[in-house]
Design a protein around this motif. Structure first.
Motif, PDB file in Angstrom:
ATOM      1  N   THR A  17      34.412  52.822  26.128  1.00  0.00           N
ATOM      2  CA  THR A  17      35.725  52.971  25.500  1.00  0.00           C
ATOM      3  C   THR A  17      36.831  52.237  26.249  1.00  0.00           C
ATOM      4  O   THR A  17      37.979  52.240  25.821  1.00  0.00           O
ATOM      5  N   TYR A  18      36.468  51.629  27.378  1.00  0.00           N
ATOM      6  CA  TYR A  18      37.462  50.937  28.192  1.00  0.00           C
ATOM      7  C   TYR A  18      37.454  49.430  27.927  1.00  0.00           C
ATOM      8  O   TYR A  18      36.393  48.828  27.737  1.00  0.00           O
ATOM      9  N   VAL A  19      38.637  48.848  27.965  1.00  0.00           N
ATOM     10  CA  VAL A  19      38.764  47.398  27.990  1.00  0.00           C
ATOM     11  C   VAL A  19      38.533  46.956  29.435  1.00  0.00           C
ATOM     12  O   VAL A  19      39.177  47.460  30.359  1.00  0.00           O
ATOM     13  N   MET A  20      37.606  46.044  29.628  1.00  0.00           N
ATOM     14  CA  MET A  20      37.250  45.586  30.971  1.00  0.00           C
ATOM     15  C   MET A  20      37.733  44.155  31.178  1.00  0.00           C
ATOM     16  O   MET A  20      37.640  43.316  30.276  1.00  0.00           O
ATOM     17  N   SER A  21      38.248  43.901  32.360  1.00  0.00           N
ATOM     18  CA  SER A  21      38.798  42.583  32.649  1.00  0.00           C
ATOM     19  C   SER A  21      38.406  42.129  34.044  1.00  0.00           C
ATOM     20  O   SER A  21      38.105  42.953  34.908  1.00  0.00           O
ATOM     21  N   TRP A  22      38.441  40.826  34.232  1.00  0.00           N
ATOM     22  CA  TRP A  22      38.341  40.223  35.560  1.00  0.00           C
ATOM     23  C   TRP A  22      39.659  39.506  35.833  1.00  0.00           C
ATOM     24  O   TRP A  22      40.174  38.768  34.977  1.00  0.00           O
ATOM     25  N   TYR A  23      40.183  39.724  37.024  1.00  0.00           N
ATOM     26  CA  TYR A  23      41.359  39.030  37.519  1.00  0.00           C
ATOM     27  C   TYR A  23      40.980  38.341  38.821  1.00  0.00           C
ATOM     28  O   TYR A  23      39.956  38.661  39.430  1.00  0.00           O
ATOM     29  N   ARG A  24      41.824  37.429  39.246  1.00  0.00           N
ATOM     30  CA  ARG A  24      41.616  36.813  40.555  1.00  0.00           C
ATOM     31  C   ARG A  24      42.963  36.558  41.228  1.00  0.00           C
ATOM     32  O   ARG A  24      43.990  36.410  40.562  1.00  0.00           O
ATOM     33  N   GLN A  25      42.909  36.514  42.546  1.00  0.00           N
ATOM     34  CA  GLN A  25      44.113  36.242  43.324  1.00  0.00           C
ATOM     35  C   GLN A  25      43.772  35.338  44.488  1.00  0.00           C
ATOM     36  O   GLN A  25      42.959  35.717  45.349  1.00  0.00           O
ATOM     37  N   ALA A  26      44.373  34.174  44.479  1.00  0.00           N
ATOM     38  CA  ALA A  26      44.203  33.223  45.573  1.00  0.00           C
ATOM     39  C   ALA A  26      45.316  33.449  46.595  1.00  0.00           C
ATOM     40  O   ALA A  26      46.375  33.982  46.263  1.00  0.00           O
ATOM     41  N   PRO A  27      45.104  33.025  47.840  1.00  0.00           N
ATOM     42  CA  PRO A  27      46.125  33.212  48.876  1.00  0.00           C
ATOM     43  C   PRO A  27      47.457  32.603  48.464  1.00  0.00           C
ATOM     44  O   PRO A  27      47.517  31.448  48.031  1.00  0.00           O
ATOM     45  N   GLY A  28      48.519  33.386  48.575  1.00  0.00           N
ATOM     46  CA  GLY A  28      49.847  32.901  48.267  1.00  0.00           C
ATOM     47  C   GLY A  28      50.172  32.805  46.792  1.00  0.00           C
ATOM     48  O   GLY A  28      51.248  32.325  46.430  1.00  0.00           O
ATOM     49  N   LYS A  29      49.250  33.267  45.945  1.00  0.00           N
ATOM     50  CA  LYS A  29      49.471  33.186  44.498  1.00  0.00           C
ATOM     51  C   LYS A  29      49.434  34.573  43.878  1.00  0.00           C
ATOM     52  O   LYS A  29      48.902  35.520  44.465  1.00  0.00           O
ATOM     53  N   GLU A  30      49.992  34.679  42.671  1.00  0.00           N
ATOM     54  CA  GLU A  30      49.956  35.941  41.963  1.00  0.00           C
ATOM     55  C   GLU A  30      48.571  36.175  41.364  1.00  0.00           C
ATOM     56  O   GLU A  30      47.815  35.236  41.102  1.00  0.00           O
ATOM     57  N   ARG A  31      48.269  37.454  41.132  1.00  0.00           N
ATOM     58  CA  ARG A  31      47.017  37.795  40.486  1.00  0.00           C
ATOM     59  C   ARG A  31      47.060  37.303  39.040  1.00  0.00           C
ATOM     60  O   ARG A  31      48.056  37.485  38.341  1.00  0.00           O
ATOM     61  N   GLU A  32      45.981  36.682  38.580  1.00  0.00           N
ATOM     62  CA  GLU A  32      45.948  36.149  37.240  1.00  0.00           C
ATOM     63  C   GLU A  32      44.733  36.648  36.469  1.00  0.00           C
ATOM     64  O   GLU A  32      43.672  36.894  37.046  1.00  0.00           O
ATOM     65  N   LEU A  33      44.913  36.754  35.152  1.00  0.00           N
ATOM     66  CA  LEU A  33      43.822  37.176  34.296  1.00  0.00           C
ATOM     67  C   LEU A  33      42.803  36.053  34.161  1.00  0.00           C
ATOM     68  O   LEU A  33      43.158  34.909  33.870  1.00  0.00           O
TER      69      LEU A  33
END
Length: 116
Positions: free
Chosen positions: A31-47
């Motif tokens: 029932t959950y929407v599942m996602s992957w995000y990533r965050q590189a050094p010095g950058k914002e987390r992105e979808l």
């Protein structure tokens, strides 16, 4: 206590592949929407990618379209991210997220490094 545990990260050469897994516990996974995000050094987390309950509807960030594939196995409470044709700019900590209505849960992250 809801837990999301990512695995499968590591060091890979440019052009290589990795498969990330995120195992969920203590929630009605399908029932959950599942996602992957990533965050590189010095950058914002992105979808990176998102997959909806039945697993037939997916969306991807522009930078990974055609290279990454998100999938889920509701029987195993697990979401996957198959990453192909990896580039150095894919280097980041990759996080799994589960969301339903106002409830959001994050995993601890797994490091992916793309380097020769």
């Amino acid at each position: 206590q809801v837990q999301l545990v990512e695995s499968g990260g590591g060091l890979v050469q440019p052009g290589g592949s990795l498969r990330l897994s995120c195992a969920a516990s203590e929630l009605t996974f399908s029932t959950y929407v599942m996602s992957w995000y990533r965050q590189a050094p010095g950058k914002e987390r992105e979808l990176v990618a998102v997959i909806f309950g039945p697993g037939t509807n997916t969306n991807y960030g522009d930078s990974v379209k055609g290279r990454f594939t998100i999938s889920r196995d509701n029987a195993k409470n697990t979401v996957y991210l198959q990453m192909n044709s990896l580039k150095p700019e894919d280097t980041a900590v990759y996080y799994c997220k589960a969301r339903k209505y106002s409830s959001t849960y994050w995993g601890q992250g797994t490091q992916v490094t793309v380097s020769s």
